[in-house]
Design an enzyme around this catalytic site. Structure first.
Site, PDB file in Angstrom:
ATOM      1  N   HIS A  70      21.073  63.144 -57.883  1.00 27.60           N
ATOM      2  CA  HIS A  70      21.586  61.923 -58.511  1.00 27.60           C
ATOM      3  C   HIS A  70      22.708  61.310 -57.673  1.00 27.60           C
ATOM      4  CE1 HIS A  70      25.187  63.986 -60.224  1.00 27.60           C
ATOM      5  NE2 HIS A  70      24.369  64.994 -60.508  1.00 27.60           N
ATOM      6  N   ASP A  72      25.048  59.238 -58.924  1.00 26.61           N
ATOM      7  CA  ASP A  72      26.276  58.916 -59.677  1.00 26.61           C
ATOM      8  C   ASP A  72      27.238  60.093 -59.749  1.00 26.61           C
ATOM      9  OD1 ASP A  72      24.261  60.101 -61.384  1.00 26.61           O
ATOM     10  OD2 ASP A  72      25.493  59.582 -63.111  1.00 26.61           O
ATOM     11  N   ASP A 106      29.337  67.793 -56.900  1.00 25.47           N
ATOM     12  CA  ASP A 106      28.356  67.293 -57.890  1.00 25.47           C
ATOM     13  C   ASP A 106      28.118  65.802 -57.692  1.00 25.47           C
ATOM     14  OD1 ASP A 106      26.693  67.029 -60.033  1.00 25.47           O
ATOM     15  OD2 ASP A 106      28.241  67.219 -61.540  1.00 25.47           O
ATOM     16  N   GLU A 136      22.862  60.167 -64.101  1.00 32.10           N
ATOM     17  CA  GLU A 136      22.597  61.541 -64.568  1.00 32.10           C
ATOM     18  C   GLU A 136      23.751  62.044 -65.418  1.00 32.10           C
ATOM     19  OE1 GLU A 136      22.635  65.876 -64.716  1.00 32.10           O
ATOM     20  OE2 GLU A 136      24.156  64.594 -63.808  1.00 32.10           O
ATOM     21  N   GLU A 137      24.965  61.541 -65.143  1.00 27.76           N
ATOM     22  CA  GLU A 137      26.166  62.104 -65.780  1.00 27.76           C
ATOM     23  C   GLU A 137      26.447  61.512 -67.159  1.00 27.76           C
ATOM     24  OE1 GLU A 137      27.488  64.634 -64.631  1.00 27.76           O
ATOM     25  OE2 GLU A 137      27.480  64.651 -62.443  1.00 27.76           O
ATOM     26  N   GLU A 165      21.330  70.132 -57.113  1.00 22.87           N
ATOM     27  CA  GLU A 165      22.608  70.251 -57.827  1.00 22.87           C
ATOM     28  C   GLU A 165      23.366  71.447 -57.247  1.00 22.87           C
ATOM     29  OE1 GLU A 165      24.090  68.575 -60.275  1.00 22.87           O
ATOM     30  OE2 GLU A 165      22.550  67.435 -61.363  1.00 22.87           O
ATOM     31  N   HIS A 345      33.190  67.810 -61.923  1.00 19.55           N
ATOM     32  CA  HIS A 345      33.888  67.005 -62.942  1.00 19.55           C
ATOM     33  C   HIS A 345      35.392  67.299 -62.987  1.00 19.55           C
ATOM     34  CE1 HIS A 345      29.816  66.681 -65.324  1.00 19.55           C
ATOM     35  NE2 HIS A 345      29.674  66.517 -64.012  1.00 19.55           N
TER      36      HIS A 345
HETATM   37 ZN   LIG Z   1      25.168  66.819 -61.122  1.00 15.21          ZN
END
Ligand SMILES: [Zn+2]
Length: 371
Positions: A70, A72, A106, A136-137, A165, A345
């Site tokens: 992903h 994002d 990530d 995706e997030e 990932e 994150h």
């Molecule tokens: Zn991810």
């Protein structure tokens, strides 16, 4: 000439794409750069769909694999001094150092590996479809992988999929399913000074909470990997006012289930656990688990190609990932990528560049050789 040079190392490409902010819903700038960079390569057929980009080789090989990631990230973090965690910051050198910044682990490191392979593997031993998707997030409905699978099924016909990932370059097989259910307990309102006239719905929920506290989750081996389940309360609401016996209380439970259960089995189990309690049970959302499938020939070959001589053993994936979407399509898939998921994150997110370089090397040798 594109702004993004894909002939650089995957470590440098990671930094270049971390520096293009792409919070969920704002991936356009990065998708533009990715699309433009990939269109330089005549060996790739490139498709732009929303802010997702797909590219594939068409060499007529016996097998086709999907590499997906992903574009994002979660929102950029700002610390108390006003410093943001983008642009990226290099500590040490490009081969063994650490790159700090939002999305490093990530999962722009994994996306960088995809990009470098897409650009430089003009003649792989297997046909490859590269998927760079958006959102995706955030909530599952916005995740563009689901949309692309529905609207562009011809791009997802494949024999095997790798989702890059962050997994510290350890192959993670399958994933757990997840289901949320709302249990509603009903009673009758009355003034709390005359509580015998009412029926307290919050008290009724107590039995369900005790059951959850005593619940013994399964540990179960599926195709050689151990999965751990969990059934937990994740929310509770109820109450009318400080002097009213409440007539309604609702409890939200989340069941994380192993891939030997279908979604229907998981729902049956949740209903069984609370069967004798006077609750109305509604499943509010659910996503299937994926079996690891590491015994399948392509997966077994992948595991030995990327992990031989490396520390660690393949493990089960805890948590739901988009691998489950591939499993639903009948495409077995694994999670394997550079970076540490436990840093994802976080404001001090970073990636070990040695992992990025090794992941790219291992993937290149796996894709380069037709078996
Ligand atoms: Zn991810």
């Amino acid at each position: 000439m594109s702004d993004l040079d894909l002939t650089q190392s995957a470590a440098r490409v990671t930094a270049a794409i971390v520096d293009i902010e792409s919070e969920s819903g704002s991936e356009k700038a990065l998708a533009d750069v990715v699309e433009e960079a990939l269109r330089q390569y005549p060996h790739l057929e490139v498709l732009r769909d929303g802010d997702s980009v797909l590219a594939r080789t068409g060499l007529g090989r016996a097998e086709r694999v999907i590499l997906a990631g992903h574009l994002d990230t979660v929102p950029i973090a700002v610390d108390s001094t006003g410093r943001r965690n983008v642009p990226s910051l290099l500590e040490g050198d490009w081969e063994t150092g650490t790159l700090h910044g939002c999305g490093t682990s990530d999962m722009k490191a994994g996306v960088a590996v995809q990009l470098v392979l897409a650009a430089t593997l003009a003649d792989p031993g297997r046909d490859v479809t590269y998927v760079f998707y958006e959102c995706e997030e955030v909530e599952a409905e916005r995740n563009s992988l689901g949309r692309l699978i529905r609207t562009r099924p011809e791009w997802f016909a494949a024999d095997f999929a790798v989702l890059l990932e962050p997994s510290n370059n350890i192959v993670e097989g399958g994933c757990q399913g997840t289901m949320r259910a709302r249990l509603t307990f009903r009673g009758a309102r009355s003034h709390s000074a005359r509580s015998w006239l009412g029926d307290n719905a919050i008290h009724k929920a107590g039995a369900a909470l005790r059951r959850l506290a005593e619940y013994q989750p399964r540990r179960v081996e599926v195709e050689g990997l151990e999965f751990r389940e969990g059934l937990n309360a994740v929310g509770i609401t109820g109450g009318v006012a400080g002097n009213v016996i409440p007539d309604e209380c609702s409890l939200v439970v989340n069941f994380r289930f192993a891939p030997d259960r279908s979604q229907a089995d998981a729902e049956r189990h949740v209903r069984e656990v609370f069967a004798d309690l006077d609750a109305e049970i509604v499943v509010t959302d659910s996503a299937p688990a994926a079996r690891p499938g590491l015994h399948l020939p392509l997966a077994a070959e992948f595991v030995s190609a990327v992990m031989a001589g490396m520390p660690g053993e393949p493990t089960a994936k805890f948590g739901w990932t988009d691998v489950a979407r591939f499993a639903e399509l009948g495409v077995p898939g694994v999670n394997y990528g550079p970076g540490d998921g436990s840093l994802a994150h976080k404001p001090d997110e970073s990636v070990d560049l040695g992992q990025v370089v090794r992941c790219a090397e291992r993937m290149r040798s796996w894709l380069g050789s037709a078996s």
